[in-house]
Write an enzyme that holds these catalytic residues in place. Structure first.
Site, PDB file in Angstrom:
ATOM      1  N   ASN A  49       0.862  -1.173   0.000  1.00  0.00           N
ATOM      2  CA  ASN A  49       0.000   0.000   0.000  1.00  0.00           C
ATOM      3  C   ASN A  49       0.904   1.230   0.000  1.00  0.00           C
ATOM      4  OD1 ASN A  49       0.588   0.776   2.798  1.00  0.00           O
ATOM      5  ND2 ASN A  49      -0.656  -0.987   3.369  1.00  0.00           N
ATOM      6  N   GLY A  60      -3.171  -9.346   3.389  1.00  0.00           N
ATOM      7  CA  GLY A  60      -2.869 -10.145   2.207  1.00  0.00           C
ATOM      8  C   GLY A  60      -1.397 -10.422   2.033  1.00  0.00           C
ATOM      9  N   VAL A  61      -0.923 -10.340   0.780  1.00  0.00           N
ATOM     10  CA  VAL A  61       0.470 -10.648   0.473  1.00  0.00           C
ATOM     11  C   VAL A  61       1.416  -9.660   1.166  1.00  0.00           C
ATOM     12  CG1 VAL A  61       0.675  -9.338  -1.694  1.00  0.00           C
ATOM     13  CG2 VAL A  61       2.022 -11.401  -1.375  1.00  0.00           C
ATOM     14  N   ASP A  62       1.004  -8.418   1.284  1.00  0.00           N
ATOM     15  CA  ASP A  62       1.820  -7.396   1.946  1.00  0.00           C
ATOM     16  C   ASP A  62       2.104  -7.801   3.396  1.00  0.00           C
ATOM     17  OD1 ASP A  62       3.175  -4.976   2.348  1.00  0.00           O
ATOM     18  OD2 ASP A  62       1.344  -3.816   2.615  1.00  0.00           O
ATOM     19  N   SER A 116      -3.237  -6.317  -6.897  1.00  0.00           N
ATOM     20  CA  SER A 116      -4.542  -5.624  -6.841  1.00  0.00           C
ATOM     21  C   SER A 116      -5.772  -6.521  -6.877  1.00  0.00           C
ATOM     22  CB  SER A 116      -4.666  -4.554  -7.943  1.00  0.00           C
ATOM     23  OG  SER A 116      -3.878  -3.427  -7.629  1.00  0.00           O
ATOM     24  N   GLY A 150      -6.768  -8.736  -4.611  1.00  0.00           N
ATOM     25  CA  GLY A 150      -7.307  -9.065  -3.284  1.00  0.00           C
ATOM     26  C   GLY A 150      -8.233  -7.961  -2.807  1.00  0.00           C
ATOM     27  N   TYR A 167      -8.069  -4.914  -3.101  1.00  0.00           N
ATOM     28  CA  TYR A 167      -8.239  -3.802  -4.042  1.00  0.00           C
ATOM     29  C   TYR A 167      -9.260  -4.131  -5.135  1.00  0.00           C
ATOM     30  CZ  TYR A 167      -4.304  -1.220  -1.988  1.00  0.00           C
ATOM     31  OH  TYR A 167      -3.472  -0.518  -1.149  1.00  0.00           O
TER      32      TYR A 167
END
Length: 178
Positions: A26, A34-36, A123, A125, A127
């Site tokens: 982000n 999520g992946v982040d 993007s 997920g 987003y």
């Protein structure tokens, strides 16, 4: 025609051994869901410290842009953080911004001597970018970039879920993203 430097895997990007993995970050660069969140958790505090330093220097990362940090405890050497667009029914240049995520990540990889790189499904997920459209943009952007460089030896699309894996597999089998 499909590029033999592109590979598809279903799995966890935090376990992939490549020079760099891409984080669907982000704009704050301070971790998220999520992946982040998974990358920050698996990589440890070194990634967050590097992200804070980037924030202090430039104030975060804009949508479509990319920055690079250490990979901390991950099996990769680097994490390239890119900020994908939030889906707004295609009315806010989301397709162009998503393609920019891939292009800017690959450009940063070349500048840093990275030969192998893994991408998540940016993007798709929280987003809410439509998965089919996002997959087509990703494959098209990466294929076009690879057509103009020999510095990148392998790009791996790492799909966490079966739906994305099937979409990428179909596109790569067809050898086209259109």
């Amino acid at each position: 025609m499909s590029d033999n430097r592109i590979e598809l895997i279903r799995g966890d990007i935090t376990r992939i051994v490549t020079d760099a993995i891409v984080n669907a970050a982000n704009s704050s660069l301070l971790g998220g869901g999520g992946v982040d969140g998974a990358i920050h958790k698996a990589g440890g505090p070194a990634i967050l410290e590097a992200c804070v330093a980037i924030r202090n220097k430039q104030g975060g990362c804009k949508t479509g842009e990319a920055v690079i940090t250490t990979a901390g405890n991950l099996p990769a050497r680097y994490v390239i953080h890119t900020v994908g667009p939030v889906w707004n029914n295609g009315k806010k240049n989301e397709a162009e911004l998503l393609a920019a995520c891939y292009n800017n990540s690959l450009t940063l990889a070349v500048k840093n001597g990275i030969k192998t790189i893994s991408f998540p499904n940016i993007s798709t997920g929280i987003y809410h970018f439509p998965k089919q459209q996002a997959a087509a943009i990703a494959v098209k952007a990466v294929t076009a970039f690879l057509a103009n460089t020999t510095q990148i030896e392998k790009v791996i699309f790492v799909c966490f879920d079966e739906e994305n894996y099937a979409l990428y597999n179909q596109l790569l089998q067809q050898g086209t993203a259109s």
